[in-house]
Write an enzyme that holds these catalytic residues in place. Structure first.
Site, PDB file in Angstrom:
ATOM      1  N   MET A  65      52.838  49.171   3.546  1.00 30.79           N
ATOM      2  CA  MET A  65      54.013  48.462   3.075  1.00 30.79           C
ATOM      3  C   MET A  65      53.732  46.962   3.082  1.00 30.79           C
ATOM      4  O   MET A  65      53.036  46.445   3.951  1.00 30.79           O
ATOM      5  CB  MET A  65      55.214  48.753   3.967  1.00 30.79           C
ATOM      6  CG  MET A  65      55.519  50.240   4.122  1.00 30.79           C
ATOM      7  SD  MET A  65      54.465  51.083   5.326  1.00 30.79           S
ATOM      8  CE  MET A  65      55.287  50.631   6.848  1.00 30.79           C
ATOM      9  N   SER A  71      58.905  57.609   0.214  1.00 31.19           N
ATOM     10  CA  SER A  71      59.509  56.336   0.619  1.00 31.19           C
ATOM     11  C   SER A  71      59.080  55.199  -0.303  1.00 31.19           C
ATOM     12  O   SER A  71      59.782  54.196  -0.434  1.00 31.19           O
ATOM     13  CB  SER A  71      59.114  55.998   2.067  1.00 31.19           C
ATOM     14  OG  SER A  71      57.727  55.743   2.177  1.00 31.19           O
ATOM     15  N   SER A  72      57.929  55.345  -0.972  1.00 29.86           N
ATOM     16  CA  SER A  72      57.407  54.291  -1.847  1.00 29.86           C
ATOM     17  C   SER A  72      58.055  54.300  -3.231  1.00 29.86           C
ATOM     18  O   SER A  72      57.907  53.333  -3.985  1.00 29.86           O
ATOM     19  CB  SER A  72      55.893  54.442  -2.023  1.00 29.86           C
ATOM     20  OG  SER A  72      55.236  54.386  -0.785  1.00 29.86           O
ATOM     21  N   THR A  73      58.754  55.378  -3.551  1.00 28.40           N
ATOM     22  CA  THR A  73      59.274  55.522  -4.918  1.00 28.40           C
ATOM     23  C   THR A  73      60.764  55.844  -4.951  1.00 28.40           C
ATOM     24  O   THR A  73      61.275  56.266  -5.985  1.00 28.40           O
ATOM     25  CB  THR A  73      58.490  56.630  -5.652  1.00 28.40           C
ATOM     26  OG1 THR A  73      58.558  57.846  -4.887  1.00 28.40           O
ATOM     27  CG2 THR A  73      57.035  56.250  -5.836  1.00 28.40           C
ATOM     28  N   CYS A 111      61.539  45.109   0.870  1.00 29.16           N
ATOM     29  CA  CYS A 111      60.331  45.791   0.421  1.00 29.16           C
ATOM     30  C   CYS A 111      59.360  44.721  -0.045  1.00 29.16           C
ATOM     31  O   CYS A 111      59.579  44.074  -1.075  1.00 29.16           O
ATOM     32  CB  CYS A 111      60.614  46.771  -0.717  1.00 29.16           C
ATOM     33  SG  CYS A 111      59.108  47.523  -1.394  1.00 29.16           S
ATOM     34  N   LYS A 164      59.495  49.531  11.812  1.00 29.78           N
ATOM     35  CA  LYS A 164      58.361  50.377  11.471  1.00 29.78           C
ATOM     36  C   LYS A 164      57.536  50.665  12.726  1.00 29.78           C
ATOM     37  O   LYS A 164      57.584  49.916  13.697  1.00 29.78           O
ATOM     38  CB  LYS A 164      57.459  49.686  10.444  1.00 29.78           C
ATOM     39  CG  LYS A 164      58.137  49.268   9.157  1.00 29.78           C
ATOM     40  CD  LYS A 164      58.651  50.448   8.357  1.00 29.78           C
ATOM     41  CE  LYS A 164      59.138  50.008   6.984  1.00 29.78           C
ATOM     42  NZ  LYS A 164      59.814  51.112   6.261  1.00 29.78           N
ATOM     43  N   HIS A 219      52.610  56.237   5.541  1.00 27.08           N
ATOM     44  CA  HIS A 219      52.566  55.620   4.216  1.00 27.08           C
ATOM     45  C   HIS A 219      51.211  55.864   3.562  1.00 27.08           C
ATOM     46  O   HIS A 219      50.184  55.906   4.241  1.00 27.08           O
ATOM     47  CB  HIS A 219      52.833  54.118   4.354  1.00 27.08           C
ATOM     48  CG  HIS A 219      53.183  53.436   3.073  1.00 27.08           C
ATOM     49  ND1 HIS A 219      52.232  52.925   2.215  1.00 27.08           N
ATOM     50  CD2 HIS A 219      54.384  53.162   2.502  1.00 27.08           C
ATOM     51  CE1 HIS A 219      52.829  52.366   1.176  1.00 27.08           C
ATOM     52  NE2 HIS A 219      54.134  52.495   1.324  1.00 27.08           N
TER      53      HIS A 219
END
Length: 393
Positions: free
Chosen positions: A316, A64-66, A102, A276, A312
């Site tokens: 985030m 999810s971070s990339t 983001c 979230k 995560h």
């Protein structure tokens, strides 16, 4: 078979995330407006949907971070420099989520705007700090990105260390102005249920004390102990547990319904990016994913959050805004985990280390209001040139 098209693009790290950045004007004409063509193009850039979950045939990193895309243009808003549109690309589904921001990649928006010629030159100092006024188009909010400059160039290298990022870089300070939701949930209240803490009933799972807040990004905070956790968990403890992930998704659905973000449970499938789910606990000693020893005396609380259905690896940026805000309001789950009382900043422990965040909050006529949230991040250009992608049909 149609051939590949090439599009000017910049691959950037912002905070603990990476994404492919585009100037709106550089996209194919059909992708300069929202719609199926734009979504299909960005999914192909990232390499989604990928049933193998690897993103081998694209720029994504299969997390999810990339798996992120960003579109920047000169601002259409008064007193702003650029408009920033963020697309979270699903990994194994044909879906781009445009419902949120983001916070990590917000850091890179400022440097990108400066280096891509989208800033008024008169607003860019040769040395010192350039404040880029960003309009976050997904959620209609202002972000001030304070970018260090040196000899007319963005200063990327420095000694600022950010847990979750391997190498130090220059510090970029972010100010999220008026970060609470304006009306998507709860008629514009920062606490859409009208309470700083609620009993959240989750069908088939149980009932939990929860604080549901819309600052930064809609977030459902729970106590780690109520979920059977310590708050010091790392990714493998949850991401390899299919039952746990299903429970968190059920909590997310119930919370979204109670917050008024969705009207039926089926709608949650169209909102993978938000809300979230996060869980918190009082401070305790633990070892981060990078082997760093975190002492309970160095933090105010423990915090863990899920993004796109997985825990995560750090935190985030938008959830960090939510943590800062909730911690500043007496009586929330987050505030109580941090020891209670009124505070304007906290340092929390996450899977990769620690982060200090602050928020200015006040109470007016029984309603809590947040003026801004502040945190430091860093950003760096990783690659710049052209991305090649088969033209969508």
């Amino acid at each position: 078979m149609s051939g590949q098209i090439k599009i000017p693009a910049t691959y950037m790290r912002g905070g603990t995330s990476k994404g492919v950045f585009f100037r709106l004007q550089d996209l194919p004409e059909a992708a300069q407006v929202p719609g199926e063509y734009r979504d299909a193009l960005l999914m192909r850039v990232i390499g989604s949907p990928d049933p193998y979950g690897k993103h081998t045939d694209g720029m994504g990193g299969a997390t999810s971070s990339t798996s992120k895309t960003v579109i920047i243009s000169k601002s259409t808003q008064p007193d702003h420099d650029v408009d920033y549109l963020y697309g979270q690309v699903a990994i194994d589904k044909a879906f781009v989520d445009w419902t949120g921001n983001c916070g990590n990649l917000s850091t890179a928006v400022g440097p990108f705007a400066i280096s891509s010629g989208l800033m008024d030159p008169s607003r860019v100092p040769r040395d010192g700090i350039c404040t880029v006024r960003v309009w976050q188009a997904n959620i209609g909010k202002t972000i001030l990105v304070h970018v260090p400059m040196q000899a007319g160039q963005v200063q990327e290298l420095g000694d600022f260390e950010l847990d979750g990022v391997t190498f130090p870089a220059a510090e970029v300070v972010l100010e999220f102005i008026d970060p609470a939701d304006d009306g998507e949930a709860g008629g514009g209240s920062m606490f859409p249920t009208g309470h700083v803490i609620d009993d959240l009933d989750v069908p088939g799972v149980g009932s939990f004390k929860a604080s549901m807040i819309t600052a930064g990004i809609p977030t459902i905070f729970l106590n780690a102990a109520d979920l059977g956790y310590t708050g010091a968990e790392l990714q493998d403890a949850i991401n390899n547990d299919v039952a746990a992930l299903a429970k968190f998704e059920a909590i997310r659905t119930a919370g979204a319904l109670k917050m008024g973000i969705i009207k039926t449970a089926d709608e949650i499938a169209t909102r993978q990016h938000s809300p979230k789910v996060a869980f918190v606990a009082p401070p305790a000693d633990y070892v981060s994913s990078g082997g760093k020893h975190i002492a309970a005396t160095d933090i105010d609380l423990l915090a863990r959050a899920l993004s796109m259905g997985k825990l995560h690896h750090a935190m985030m940026g938008t959830a960090s805004v939510a943590i800062a805000t909730a911690a500043s309001v007496p009586g929330t789950v987050v505030n109580l985990a941090a020891g209670g009382g009124k505070r304007d900043a906290v340092r929390f422990g996450h899977p990769s280390g620690t982060l200090r965040v602050g928020a200015d909050v006040s109470e007016h006529e029984g309603e809590w209001v947040v003026t801004k949230a502040v945190m430091s991040r860093s950003a760096r250009v990783l690659m710049k040139g052209e991305v090649y992608v088969p033209a969508p049909v």
